[in-house]
Design a protein around this motif. Structure first.
Motif, PDB file in Angstrom:
ATOM      1  N   VAL A  72      45.379  33.486  44.268  1.00 49.89           N
ATOM      2  CA  VAL A  72      43.588  33.522  43.651  1.00 49.89           C
ATOM      3  C   VAL A  72      42.884  34.750  44.029  1.00 49.89           C
ATOM      4  N   SER A  73      42.170  34.660  42.969  1.00 47.27           N
ATOM      5  CA  SER A  73      41.687  36.097  42.382  1.00 47.27           C
ATOM      6  C   SER A  73      39.984  35.877  41.958  1.00 47.27           C
ATOM      7  N   ASN A  74      38.873  36.952  42.566  1.00 48.27           N
ATOM      8  CA  ASN A  74      37.872  36.700  41.154  1.00 48.27           C
ATOM      9  C   ASN A  74      37.624  36.713  40.150  1.00 48.27           C
ATOM     10  N   ILE A  75      36.946  35.894  38.880  1.00 50.00           N
ATOM     11  CA  ILE A  75      36.746  36.217  37.569  1.00 50.00           C
ATOM     12  C   ILE A  75      36.132  38.117  37.613  1.00 50.00           C
ATOM     13  N   ILE A  76      37.485  38.650  36.567  1.00 51.62           N
ATOM     14  CA  ILE A  76      36.629  40.048  36.156  1.00 51.62           C
ATOM     15  C   ILE A  76      37.014  39.436  34.326  1.00 51.62           C
ATOM     16  N   THR A  77      35.405  40.392  33.986  1.00 50.79           N
ATOM     17  CA  THR A  77      35.473  39.882  32.135  1.00 50.79           C
ATOM     18  C   THR A  77      36.258  40.826  31.353  1.00 50.79           C
ATOM     19  N   GLN A  78      35.941  42.340  32.573  1.00 47.91           N
ATOM     20  CA  GLN A  78      36.643  43.111  31.806  1.00 47.91           C
ATOM     21  C   GLN A  78      38.643  43.273  32.042  1.00 47.91           C
ATOM     22  N   PRO A  79      38.676  43.623  31.141  1.00 47.10           N
ATOM     23  CA  PRO A  79      40.428  44.597  31.376  1.00 47.10           C
ATOM     24  C   PRO A  79      40.152  45.455  32.386  1.00 47.10           C
ATOM     25  N   PRO A  80      41.414  45.857  33.095  1.00 47.06           N
ATOM     26  CA  PRO A  80      41.808  46.682  34.347  1.00 47.06           C
ATOM     27  C   PRO A  80      41.648  47.991  33.419  1.00 47.06           C
ATOM     28  N   GLN A  81      41.302  48.862  33.246  1.00 43.58           N
ATOM     29  CA  GLN A  81      41.726  50.014  32.749  1.00 43.58           C
ATOM     30  C   GLN A  81      43.306  50.606  32.650  1.00 43.58           C
ATOM     31  N   PRO A  82      43.166  51.188  32.428  1.00 44.87           N
ATOM     32  CA  PRO A  82      45.543  51.996  32.168  1.00 44.87           C
ATOM     33  C   PRO A  82      45.187  52.989  33.732  1.00 44.87           C
ATOM     34  N   GLY A  83      44.197  54.136  33.138  1.00 46.89           N
ATOM     35  CA  GLY A  83      44.095  55.018  33.813  1.00 46.89           C
ATOM     36  C   GLY A  83      43.457  54.486  35.631  1.00 46.89           C
ATOM     37  N   ALA A  84      42.750  54.032  36.025  1.00 49.10           N
ATOM     38  CA  ALA A  84      42.663  53.166  37.204  1.00 49.10           C
ATOM     39  C   ALA A  84      43.619  52.911  37.400  1.00 49.10           C
ATOM     40  N   ILE A  85      44.156  52.333  36.400  1.00 48.87           N
ATOM     41  CA  ILE A  85      45.588  51.385  37.791  1.00 48.87           C
ATOM     42  C   ILE A  85      46.431  52.481  38.093  1.00 48.87           C
ATOM     43  N   ARG A  86      46.915  53.575  36.932  1.00 52.31           N
ATOM     44  CA  ARG A  86      47.653  54.198  37.571  1.00 52.31           C
ATOM     45  C   ARG A  86      47.331  55.548  38.655  1.00 52.31           C
ATOM     46  N   LYS A  87      46.059  55.154  38.685  1.00 57.20           N
ATOM     47  CA  LYS A  87      45.206  55.517  39.943  1.00 57.20           C
ATOM     48  C   LYS A  87      45.625  54.891  41.254  1.00 57.20           C
ATOM     49  N   LEU A  88      45.703  53.516  40.884  1.00 56.77           N
ATOM     50  CA  LEU A  88      45.733  53.008  41.754  1.00 56.77           C
ATOM     51  C   LEU A  88      47.465  52.907  42.321  1.00 56.77           C
ATOM     52  N   LEU A  89      48.470  52.904  41.950  1.00 59.61           N
ATOM     53  CA  LEU A  89      49.368  53.192  42.003  1.00 59.61           C
ATOM     54  C   LEU A  89      49.963  54.041  42.375  1.00 59.61           C
TER      55      LEU A  89
END
Length: 1435
Positions: A72-89
């Motif tokens: 279950v996740s909240n609706i988010i209308t913008q796809p995640p930015q690759p840079g942010a995903i890299r940051k998270l990883l």
């Protein structure tokens, strides 16, 4: 790959789960916010079903779903930015480190025992986060939303109206073209209405009534009343409720402490990757915003202020430190679910169950049926018709492309309602509900369609999921199609250029291969996906590949290590310092100690660098230390860099604890066993004509032979001092201790005398090392007069240097790869026990040094001009391992080492200290040359010394003069041109006769039974006071053999006050003398035939002396003059010269020979002393006008010394048996007759031209005559090597041959002499027979009675004899038998009868003799040697 917590059968279903959207009203959001959670977060821990669920497949078969989980996740209308995903990883990986105290697996492979962490939680966290954060895409539907929960609160004014608003909002998001994100599975999404009720604050009845209304409107399957917040948050502290949320939230917004443990240091480092803390669900934004839901920004969106082009994986990670501390403060101490009770937990769990059972699964089942029906209807159509349908369906398809173009693109793009996508949708739905058989067949069908259409992205996706479905099918009806995966990976990577999807393929496929133990294929797969675009991904995959290599059936250890190094390098580039360090450390286990020195250096250097960055300074120091202490094969520049890095790190460590103990430095190497310790002052250099005794110094090489000689000399003198016995507690004095000396006892050092320690340094590097302020480190326990110990430990002389003075070398440079010794001194000022522990110094290198041909060319090496680039203070201990013990059986079977105490001297009380100087000491002499020099003895201590003796193996080389010596002038210059001898001017009348004097050997220190080698030094008063010096004359005589002679003197002396620890001291001197040839003298003695001397006694002898000049004029010798011949004997003396010509001067030029003949007589009874007296009679025959008194020093000294060294030569002693005793005695008597103890001394002068100056050298040679008729020499004769003979093998016979005297000895028993006229005139015409009277004198030379037989019947048989001498006859008795008493002379009157004139030999009588008490008869043959000729004349 490393072991995982989940099996692959659990991992894949958990990675692909049905996705549900949540849309909440503000009020509902507020209720969940009381627990510091969003609605989606609230459900997260309970999203897995606790029981099995059933659903029916399209064939109406019952299908069981186990462990189903929903997301279950909240609706988010913008796809995640690759840079942010890299940051998270990045944050996920850096936040997950190996647990402290984790027990690693020990893997044994071949020679290796490796400690390896079995699990890699950072990789699992990365994988989980990666799979969760994958953005939804159009070619697959696995993470598209299947349903949407619409959540409102019971406390709102119009909850039902709120639900309508939320429903419209959801519809707008899904169907409005403005929103391309998020993605929805099918157009008619399941809507599920949830009413949140706050139990502690809300009205329960109202909630129930609203719920009833909802049921009426949406049906019981489509809505739910969820009661939460059963208590208020301020009561939360009363009871402890478990917090199941923290583990989930931690992964998403990395708020664990680990990232910040380094405090401020981390912020300043620009390479750290702990950037902004981001929440996946974007709640931070929602709270601030006025809109009901903020859909515009994805929580993984980077801050607008930061530069989006900044690659997280680049070398320098920009640090967004602004919000770091605030977030840290905000998140510490937050309790999640503070208002929830355990009942609330159960309600939430129940809600999820209800939603899944009643809402989600029936919806999925219905959708699968619809899609299946479409599929079946499609299958019924013919292919052509279907393709026409497909064309009709796909109205908006892009135009066809050529096949070559297609291969380079991701192919077609299908519209959402395309039938191929419907198959894919059905396959994904089946996959999500674990119906893998149906999923596989659908994927397989879709794959064919996509490949036919060249839709490569879609085909790759179908291939990937077909492979996974095939693997997960229950009962494994078909093998895992790994080639599907390979094709998918290749397509994603090369054609679609989508690395994220390729990475997902690799992660899944590698897990599957690992589960089948196909580690080699898994490793190849992982390595294939490493690339330059992401360092973090490459690092993690390389690390997993390394684990594959080590987990193989036969582990590939070196591949493991190599890939670990690669992973470490990529971790380092990704800014993951801790992981990089860990990888390098694990790889180091393999490379360590295997001779891969360059690899080891690289790893150690990296470990050092990383450890330093992480402030693990001790690890950094030890890693850099390893680089320096291994035999490095690096270039000089590289070694210099290593050394500078090491010094820099070391300096930082030492600054942390400035008062701590000094650290151990790794450079330079110290060869501890080569450490030498010297006790005493340095040797003084030669001063003009003064030459100091060589003694012992550190410059001398150790020689076992000479050290044994010195030991024997010391034992000899100690034995003499202690009346012939060496004391039990005697140990030879050792001034220099090294690895060859006996170091088992504590050495003794004397207070106020320096101790020098020679330390052997070696610089293994190609860069020079500069040691500054180098000194010894010591510990001292003083002993005071009361015997108490009070310990004082000092590194350097701080304060007053009361006990021990320490020398400091300010600069000591060791060039590249140079071995060099440093001599460090200590000055003990107090008695006690000293322990030398090691050396202390500043280690540094030189700034900007230049190497020329590999040698550090440094101008002005020790001027102190070196600019030190950096230096650290430290120490190195001197630990010397003693010798291996090998005496007892236990020691032989085990390895034990004895102590080595050379560095632990005991400082004793003051002792005298002697220095010896030699003045005018020659380096070259002629053989036999006498030279006078002077020796100066100086006492340089504060104690008087006594008992001075000198011992040498060559006592015949020198003398201090006898007791009778006249005092010689003490200053050497006064006697420069005088003779070394004592002389008396003579008148020329007494030329031929001998001048007689006598002397006793006792006067010259050569008494009976004394040791001639030990000579007392005649000090005045026998004591040398402190500071006093004495000069004594010393005569030297060149040894008889030519060549170079090393002559060792050992001076022994004692203190006047007896010391308990040191009884005596010694001083050594080695003189090197080169001798050149001078004269060679040979002499024989034989009995004179004249029977009477002046006194009428028998026993005159003739002495023949041959003198040859063997000098080859190398020494510039012009000629030798024989100035005097003297005899010395207890019983004989020279009387006169026989053959002296008119020319008195006996000169010998080079290679000339001269012959002298002297008459010798027995000494008178009054001159001859008793047998045991040591009195010798000296007789001098002078050839010049000066008599050298041969019985005075130094002539008699050297004579006695040569005599005593002759006596020392071993004599063959035959063994005596009792029954042969009488024979022995007889033989002894016979031998005595031929013995003579006459010694000849030839004194000479040599005229030498040197530097156009004429010098006169003088000398003497000795010849010792033992036996009559046997030749004796002045110098030892060289033995001619015997010619080679054939070996003869024989059995030795046991019979012992009785000793018989030799012919020469027997012929000397009786001396015969014929007295007759030389010529005889006889008138043969008157009387035909001529009778001549002849007297035969028989003299008994022995001291026993002798029976003599004289036989006259002897005829000469040889014709030659007849020709030369005519025949004659003896008249009268033909045989006489006589007995001669001891030394009796008897005369026989004989008559010889001649018949012709001529010359006749009268020596025909044969004389036989035997001792009266013996049976054996011996013939004397002396008369045969000399013909007795008579001339018979006719008158």
């Amino acid at each position: 790959m490393a072991q995982c917590v989940q099996s692959v059968q659990e991992l894949i279903p958990d990675s692909f789960v049905p996705c549900v959207a949540a849309l909440c009203s503000d009020e509902a959001e507020r209720l969940t916010r009381l627990n510091h959670l969003s609605f989606a977060e609230l459900l997260k821990p309970f999203s897995r079903l606790t029981s099995e669920v059933h659903m029916r497949d399209p064939n109406n078969q019952l299908h069981v779903i186990k462990n189903l989980k929903i997301a279950v996740s909240n609706i988010i209308t913008q796809p995640p930015q690759p840079g942010a995903i890299r940051k998270l990883l990045n944050d996920v990986v850096s936040g997950s480190q190996p647990a402290e105290g984790l027990v690693a697996n020990v893997i044994t492979a071949g020679d290796y025992d490796l400690n390896i962490s079995a699990t890699t939680p950072w990789f699992e966290s990365y994988r989980e986060t990666f799979l969760q954060s994958m953005p939804a895409s159009d070619h697959e539907f696995l993470n598209h939303y299947l349903a949407c929960m619409l959540v409102a609160s019971s406390s709102e004014a119009e909850p039902v109206e709120q639900f309508s608003k939320l429903s419209q909002e959801q519809h707008r998001i899904q169907h409005n073209s403005d929103y391309s994100y998020p993605k929805w599975f099918i157009p008619n999404t399941l809507k599920y209405y949830v009413l949140l009720h706050d139990v502690s604050a809300g009205d329960e009845q109202r909630a129930e009534s609203i719920y009833e209304e909802m049921k009426q409107k949406y049906g019981t399957q489509g809505c739910y009343l969820l009661k939460i917040n059963s208590r208020t948050s301020n009561r939360a502290s009363d009871e402890q409720i478990p917090d199941p949320w923290s583990q989930y939230l931690q992964k998403n917004s990395i708020q664990n402490q680990e990232s910040y443990e380094d405090g401020p240091c981390t912020i300043t480092s620009n390479k750290n990757s702990d950037s902004n803390l981001l929440s996946l669900d974007g709640l931070d934004n929602e709270v601030k915003d006025g809109l009901p839901n903020n859909f515009r920004a994805h929580p993984l969106q980077l801050d607008s202020s930061s530069d989006p082009s900044n690659s997280i994986d680049g070398p320098d990670h920009v640090k967004f430190a602004s919000s770091l501390h605030e977030t840290k403060k905000a998140n510490t101490g937050i309790i999640h679910g503070a208002c929830l009770t355990l009942t609330d937990h159960d309600r939430i769990r129940q809600f999820i169950q209800e939603f899944t059972f009643r809402g989600l699964l029936p919806h999925i089942e219905k959708t699968i049926r619809q899609l299946n029906d479409q599929l079946i209807s499609r299958k019924g159509l013919s292919r052509s018709l279907f393709s026409a349908t497909k064309k009709w369906f796909s109205g908006s398809k892009v135009p066809e492309k050529g096949i070559n173009e297609l291969k380079n693109t991701s192919g077609l793009l299908y519209p959402p309602e395309a039938p191929e996508l419907q198959i894919r949708k059905m396959a994904d739905l089946c996959f999500l509900v674990q119906h893998y058989d149906l999923a596989y067949s659908c994927y397989h069908t879709a794959k064919k369609d996509f490949l036919n259409d060249q839709a490569m992205l879609y085909a790759a996706g179908a291939l990937e999921m077909a492979a996974v479905s095939a693997f997960l099918q229950p009962g494994a009806p078909r093998p895992y199609p790994a080639h599907y995966m390979d094709t998918a990976i290749q397509t994603y990577r090369d054609i679609c250029k989508n690395m994220v999807l390729a990475e997902r393929c690799v992660l899944l496929s590698a897990e599957i291969l690992k589960s089948q133990s196909k580690y080699s294929e898994a490793a190849a797969l992982l390595i294939r996906l490493t690339s330059e675009d992401s360092d973090l991904r490459s690092a993690l995959l390389l690390e997993q590949a390394a684990h594959c290599f080590i987990n193989m059936k036969s582990p590939m250890v070196r591949k493991y290590a190599f890939h670990m190094i690669l992973a470490g390098h990529r971790f380092s580039k990704a800014g993951q310092k801790k992981h990089a360090l860990r990888c390098y450390c694990q790889a180091m286990q393999v490379y360590k100690g295997k001779g891969w020195s360059l690899a080891e250096d690289h790893i150690n250097f990296t470990i050092g660098r990383q450890s330093y960055t992480l402030r693990q300074l001790d690890n950094a120091v030890s890693a850099f230390r390893h680089i320096l202490i291994n035999e490095s094969k690096q270039s000089a520049a590289q070694q210099g860099a290593f050394l500078r890095e090491y010094l820099y790190v070391y300096k930082n460590v030492s600054q942390l604890s400035p008062d701590g103990p000094l650290p151990q430095l790794p450079l330079p190497y110290i060869n501890s066993s080569a450490t030498r310790v010297f006790f005493g002052h340095d040797r003084r250099p030669a001063d003009g004509e003064k030459q100091a005794a060589t003694h012992v110094s550190l410059d001398q090489e150790y020689d076992s032979e000479s050290s044994q000689q010195w030991r024997e000399l010391e034992e000899q003198v100690v034995a003499v001092v202690n009346r012939g016995v060496i004391p039990t507690n005697f140990y030879p004095t050792q001034y220099c201790l090294n690895s060859y000396s006996d170091n088992s006892r504590f050495p003794l050092a004397v207070v106020e005398e320096p101790i020098t320690v020679e330390v052997a340094f070696r610089n293994p590097l190609k860069v020079p090392l500069l040691l500054t302020d180098l000194s010894l480190l010591w510990k001292f326990q003083p002993k005071d007069s009361s015997g108490k110990d009070n310990e004082e430990v000092k590194e350097l002389v701080t304060g007053e240097p009361v006990m021990i003075g320490t020398e400091v070398i300010s600069e000591f440079l060791i060039n590249s790869e140079e071995s060099k010794v440093a001599r460090l001194k200590l000055f003990p000022h107090h008695i006690g026990e000293l322990h030398i522990l090691g050396v202390v110094y500043n280690l540094g290198t030189i700034q900007g040094y230049m190497t020329v041909d590999g040698i550090g060319a440094l101008p002005g090496c020790h001027t102190g001009k070196h600019s030190l680039s950096m230096s650290v203070r430290g120490r190195q201990d001197l630990e010397i391992q003693g010798p291996r013990l090998n005496n007892t059986k236990e020691e032989k079977t085990s390895i034990k080492y004895g102590p080595d105490r050379r560095l632990d001297p005991i400082i004793t009380e003051e002792m005298p200290l002697l220095e010896v100087f030699f003045i005018h000491f020659p380096t070259g002499l002629l053989c036999g040359e006498i030279r006078k020099a002077y020796v100066e003895f100086v006492n340089v201590s504060k104690c008087p010394l006594t008992g001075l003796k000198v011992v040498s193996k060559r006592p015949e080389f020198f003398t201090f003069g006898g007791n009778t010596a006249v005092l010689t002038p003490l200053s050497p210059s006064a006697s420069e041109n005088c003779s070394a001898y004592k002389t008396v001017v003579t008148d020329s009348t007494s030329v031929c006769t001998a001048l007689v004097s006598s002397a006793s050997s006792v006067d010259f220190g050569i008494g009976i039974g004394s040791q001639p080698e030990v000579i007392p030094v005649p000090l005045p008063d026998a004591v040398l006071l402190p500071g006093a010096s004495v000069q004594l004359p010393m005569w030297l005589r060149g040894p008889d053999e030519e060549g170079v002679h090393e002559i060792n003197f050992l001076f022994y002396y004692e203190s006047v006050q007896k010391q308990p620890k040191i009884r005596h001291r010694i001083l050594r001197h080695t003189a090197v003398i080169c001798t050149s040839r001078s004269l060679n003298i040979r002499a024989t003695v034989c009995r004179s035939n004249s029977l009477e001397d002046e006194e009428g006694r028998g026993g005159n002898m003739l002495v023949f002396v041959d003198v040859e000049n063997t000098n080859t004029s190398e020494a510039g010798v012009k000629e030798f003059h024989i100035v005097q011949v003297s005899s010395s004997s207890k019983h004989w003396k020279l009387q006169k010269s026989v053959n002296l010509s008119e020319n008195k001067d006996a000169k010998l030029a080079s290679r000339e020979k001269g012959k002298f003949c002297f008459k010798a007589v027995r000494c008178r009874e009054k001159e001859v002393a008793t047998q045991f007296s040591e009195k010798y009679i000296f007789a001098d025959i002078i050839f010049g006008n000066e008599q050298i008194i041969s019985s005075a020093s130094p002539c008699a000294d050297f004579f006695y010394r040569s005599l005593s060294s002759e006596l020392k030569k071993p004599q063959a002693q035959p063994s005596v048996h009792a029954e042969k005793q009488s024979v022995e005695d007889a033989v002894r008597l016979i031998q005595k007759c031929s013995e003579v103890d006459l010694n000849i001394v030839v004194l000479w002068k040599a005229y030498v031209v040197e530097d156009s100056k004429q010098l006169i050298l003088e000398g003497q040679h000795h010849v010792i005559l033992h036996t009559i008729g046997k030749e004796a020499f002045s110098c030892p004769q060289k033995q001619e090597p015997p010619e080679m003979e054939l070996l003869k093998f024989f059995r030795p016979e046991n019979t012992t041959v009785p000793l018989r005297p030799s012919v020469e000895q027997l012929s000397n028993l009786i001396k015969t002499s014929l007295h007759y006229p030389e010529s005889f005139n006889h008138p043969f015409h008157q009387k035909s027979l001529c009778l001549v009277p002849v007297t035969l004198l028989l003299s008994n030379c022995s001291k026993a009675d002798v029976d003599v037989i004289v036989d006259l019947r002897h005829k000469t048989t040889s014709p030659e004899a007849l020709e030369i001498h005519g025949s004659f006859t003896w008249l009268g008795q033909t045989q006489y038998k006589l007995q001669l008493k001891s030394q009796e002379i008897h005369s026989l009157q004989l008559k010889a009868c001649f018949v012709h004139t001529g010359v006749y030999n009268l020596g025909t009588p044969r004389v036989f003799a035997k001792l009266s008490d013996q049976v054996t008869v011996f013939e004397t043959s002396q008369q045969n040697s000399m013909p007795a000729l008579i001339i018979i004349n006719n008158v």
